[in-house]
Design a protein around this motif. Structure first.
Motif, PDB file in Angstrom:
ATOM      1  N   PRO A 137      -1.600   3.369  -8.469  1.00  0.00           N
ATOM      2  CA  PRO A 137      -2.752   2.849  -7.710  1.00  0.00           C
ATOM      3  C   PRO A 137      -2.774   1.325  -7.657  1.00  0.00           C
ATOM      4  CG  PRO A 137      -3.448   4.677  -9.078  1.00  0.00           C
ATOM      5  CD  PRO A 137      -2.030   4.372  -9.469  1.00  0.00           C
ATOM      6  N   ASP A 138      -2.391   0.657  -8.751  1.00  0.00           N
ATOM      7  CA  ASP A 138      -2.333  -0.807  -8.743  1.00  0.00           C
ATOM      8  C   ASP A 138      -1.329  -1.309  -7.720  1.00  0.00           C
ATOM      9  OD1 ASP A 138      -4.242  -0.989 -10.680  1.00  0.00           O
ATOM     10  OD2 ASP A 138      -2.851  -1.359 -12.331  1.00  0.00           O
ATOM     11  N   LEU A 139      -0.173  -0.635  -7.654  1.00  0.00           N
ATOM     12  CA  LEU A 139       0.859  -1.048  -6.705  1.00  0.00           C
ATOM     13  C   LEU A 139       0.408  -0.806  -5.272  1.00  0.00           C
ATOM     14  CD1 LEU A 139       4.129   0.196  -8.446  1.00  0.00           C
ATOM     15  CD2 LEU A 139       2.969  -1.999  -8.658  1.00  0.00           C
ATOM     16  N   TYR A 140      -0.299   0.295  -5.037  1.00  0.00           N
ATOM     17  CA  TYR A 140      -0.792   0.574  -3.690  1.00  0.00           C
ATOM     18  C   TYR A 140      -1.844  -0.441  -3.279  1.00  0.00           C
ATOM     19  CZ  TYR A 140       1.503   5.093  -4.470  1.00  0.00           C
ATOM     20  OH  TYR A 140       2.404   6.073  -4.740  1.00  0.00           O
ATOM     21  N   ARG A 141      -2.671  -0.860  -4.231  1.00  0.00           N
ATOM     22  CA  ARG A 141      -3.646  -1.915  -3.916  1.00  0.00           C
ATOM     23  C   ARG A 141      -2.932  -3.213  -3.576  1.00  0.00           C
ATOM     24  NH1 ARG A 141      -6.713   0.591  -8.107  1.00  0.00           N
ATOM     25  NH2 ARG A 141      -5.848  -0.790  -9.688  1.00  0.00           N
ATOM     26  N   ARG A 142      -1.847  -3.489  -4.288  1.00  0.00           N
ATOM     27  CA  ARG A 142      -1.100  -4.730  -4.039  1.00  0.00           C
ATOM     28  C   ARG A 142      -0.438  -4.724  -2.667  1.00  0.00           C
ATOM     29  NH1 ARG A 142       2.651  -5.362  -9.160  1.00  0.00           N
ATOM     30  NH2 ARG A 142       3.801  -6.696  -7.725  1.00  0.00           N
ATOM     31  N   ALA A 143      -0.159  -3.534  -2.138  1.00  0.00           N
ATOM     32  CA  ALA A 143       0.434  -3.464  -0.797  1.00  0.00           C
ATOM     33  C   ALA A 143      -0.489  -4.116   0.231  1.00  0.00           C
ATOM     34  CB  ALA A 143       0.707  -2.017  -0.426  1.00  0.00           C
ATOM     35  N   ALA A 144      -1.786  -4.084  -0.028  1.00  0.00           N
ATOM     36  CA  ALA A 144      -2.745  -4.692   0.896  1.00  0.00           C
ATOM     37  C   ALA A 144      -2.536  -6.198   1.006  1.00  0.00           C
ATOM     38  CB  ALA A 144      -4.170  -4.388   0.442  1.00  0.00           C
ATOM     39  N   THR A 145      -2.048  -6.841  -0.061  1.00  0.00           N
ATOM     40  CA  THR A 145      -1.823  -8.289   0.006  1.00  0.00           C
ATOM     41  C   THR A 145      -0.704  -8.616   0.996  1.00  0.00           C
ATOM     42  OG1 THR A 145      -0.232  -8.338  -1.837  1.00  0.00           O
ATOM     43  CG2 THR A 145      -2.559  -8.526  -2.390  1.00  0.00           C
ATOM     44  N   TYR A 146       0.296  -7.723   1.090  1.00  0.00           N
ATOM     45  CA  TYR A 146       1.368  -7.931   2.068  1.00  0.00           C
ATOM     46  C   TYR A 146       0.826  -7.791   3.488  1.00  0.00           C
ATOM     47  CZ  TYR A 146       5.192  -7.992  -1.329  1.00  0.00           C
ATOM     48  OH  TYR A 146       6.051  -8.346  -2.343  1.00  0.00           O
ATOM     49  N   VAL A 147      -0.014  -6.784   3.700  1.00  0.00           N
ATOM     50  CA  VAL A 147      -0.615  -6.594   5.017  1.00  0.00           C
ATOM     51  C   VAL A 147      -1.430  -7.821   5.403  1.00  0.00           C
ATOM     52  CG1 VAL A 147      -2.311  -5.237   6.314  1.00  0.00           C
ATOM     53  CG2 VAL A 147      -0.637  -4.083   4.856  1.00  0.00           C
ATOM     54  N   ASP A 148      -2.201  -8.339   4.468  1.00  0.00           N
ATOM     55  CA  ASP A 148      -3.022  -9.522   4.710  1.00  0.00           C
ATOM     56  C   ASP A 148      -2.165 -10.711   5.152  1.00  0.00           C
ATOM     57  OD1 ASP A 148      -5.406 -11.222   4.546  1.00  0.00           O
ATOM     58  OD2 ASP A 148      -4.505 -12.017   2.719  1.00  0.00           O
ATOM     59  N   LYS A 149      -1.074 -10.955   4.436  1.00  0.00           N
ATOM     60  CA  LYS A 149      -0.208 -12.100   4.767  1.00  0.00           C
ATOM     61  C   LYS A 149       0.463 -11.920   6.123  1.00  0.00           C
ATOM     62  CE  LYS A 149       0.653 -13.242  -0.073  1.00  0.00           C
ATOM     63  NZ  LYS A 149       1.623 -13.208  -1.199  1.00  0.00           N
TER      64      LYS A 149
END
Length: 323
Positions: free
Chosen positions: A264-276
């Motif tokens: 779940p932590d890694l999936y949340r971090r995927a959102a940072t890539y989408v944001d950038k």
């Protein structure tokens, strides 16, 4: 009269827009559209949504999600990926090698974010971690190394075990299997490798473990395995096999123990890539990240239910214990 009527229509239209709630008014403009290609489990989507919320994205207000689930069927992924491409999403997010492979085959221009995928370099998804190149970036797991470590932990917790059943999917994960086999050679453990091509084979796989008198079970990561987690946990419990799983969600759902990163932590971090990416950064310029924190989780309630005793020195090493 025509000019007056036209002016009246414009005025009325502007009045309607200004009277709309902010969220509805923003929906009338173009908002980013993100395609989410999931194997089946909602925990991926839920964690990803949480990551977006933490970055200020609210679904339906300033971002739109197009969610497509394969319902545990790998063969559906290419069609679902092609559907997201036809919708002209701005970014596509997916997990598991089959998901990334389907997205890669569907588009070479739309940015693709890997939520958490086994060895992205070996799979050919990116040129390197530092310089991914192309239209794919995100988070890559160290499953080969983790697979060997899981077998070591299983043997450490149950040193008398000499025969271990390995449950894996027939497609993909070759590097994880090689690492497990090498660890078994070093530990002097005999492996019974059981490959799944269809979830209907689960019952026969566990029957084979019983026939071969497996002393423990090592479950390797995979799309189908995650999708049928509940059935696997039930069968492992009935067989009373000490088992180690690839991530903590198995243990939280009743598995004995797991070792790996928090998905779940890694999936949340995927959102940072989408944001950038939505803010203009190209995938080729975003280095692929790897998890740096790994957790050993043990479920003592499960151990008690199947009549197992976890050695105190091993229990002391656990990052989290479910009692």
């Amino acid at each position: 009269m025509k000019l007056i009527a036209a002016g009246l229509i414009v005025a009325l239209t502007l009045g309607m827009l200004t009277s709309l709630p902010a969220a509805d008014a923003q929906q009338l403009g173009k908002m980013p559209r993100v395609g989410v290609l999931s194997p089946s489990a909602d925990f991926f989507l839920n964690a990803f949504r949480q990551g977006l919320r933490e970055l200020g994205y609210i679904e339906g207000r300033n971002i739109s999600l197009e969610y497509r689930s394969a319902d545990g069927r790998v063969d559906r992924l290419p069609d679902l990926a092609a559907e997201l491409v036809r919708l002209k999403v701005d970014v596509m997010v997916t997990i598991t090698p089959p998901g990334v492979r389907a997205a890669k085959q569907a588009t070479s221009t739309i940015p693709i974010v890997m939520g958490a995928v086994d060895d992205a370099v070996e799979q050919g998804f990116v040129a390197s971690l530092a310089r991914p190149g192309g239209n794919i970036t995100g988070i890559s797991l160290l499953n080969p190394e983790l697979s060997g470590k899981r077998l070591e932990l299983l043997k450490e917790a149950f040193p008398k075990v000499s025969r271990v059943a390995v449950l894996r999917e027939a497609v993909g994960g070759a590097s994880s299997l090689r690492a497990t086999m090498e660890a078994a050679r070093v530990l002097g453990v005999h492996l019974q490798i059981l490959e799944l091509r269809d979830p209907n084979e689960l019952d026969s796989a566990f029957a084979a473990m019983t026939r071969e008198r497996a002393g423990a079970l090592d479950v390797l990561p995979g799309l189908m395995i995650t999708g049928y987690m509940r059935q696997i946990l039930d069968l492992a419990g009935k067989a009373r096999l000490p088992a180690i799983f690839p991530d903590g969600q198995f243990v939280e759902s009743g598995g004995l123990m797991s070792y790996g990163p928090s998905l779940p932590d890694l999936y949340r971090r995927a959102a940072t890539y989408v944001d950038k990416i939505l803010k203009g950064t190209k995938p080729a310029d975003l280095p692929v990240e790897q998890p740096v924190k790994f957790e050993l989780i043990i479920n003592l309630k499960t151990a008690k239910q199947i009549g197992l005793t976890i050695p105190p020195n091993f229990l002391a090493r656990a990052d989290r214990v479910i009692r």
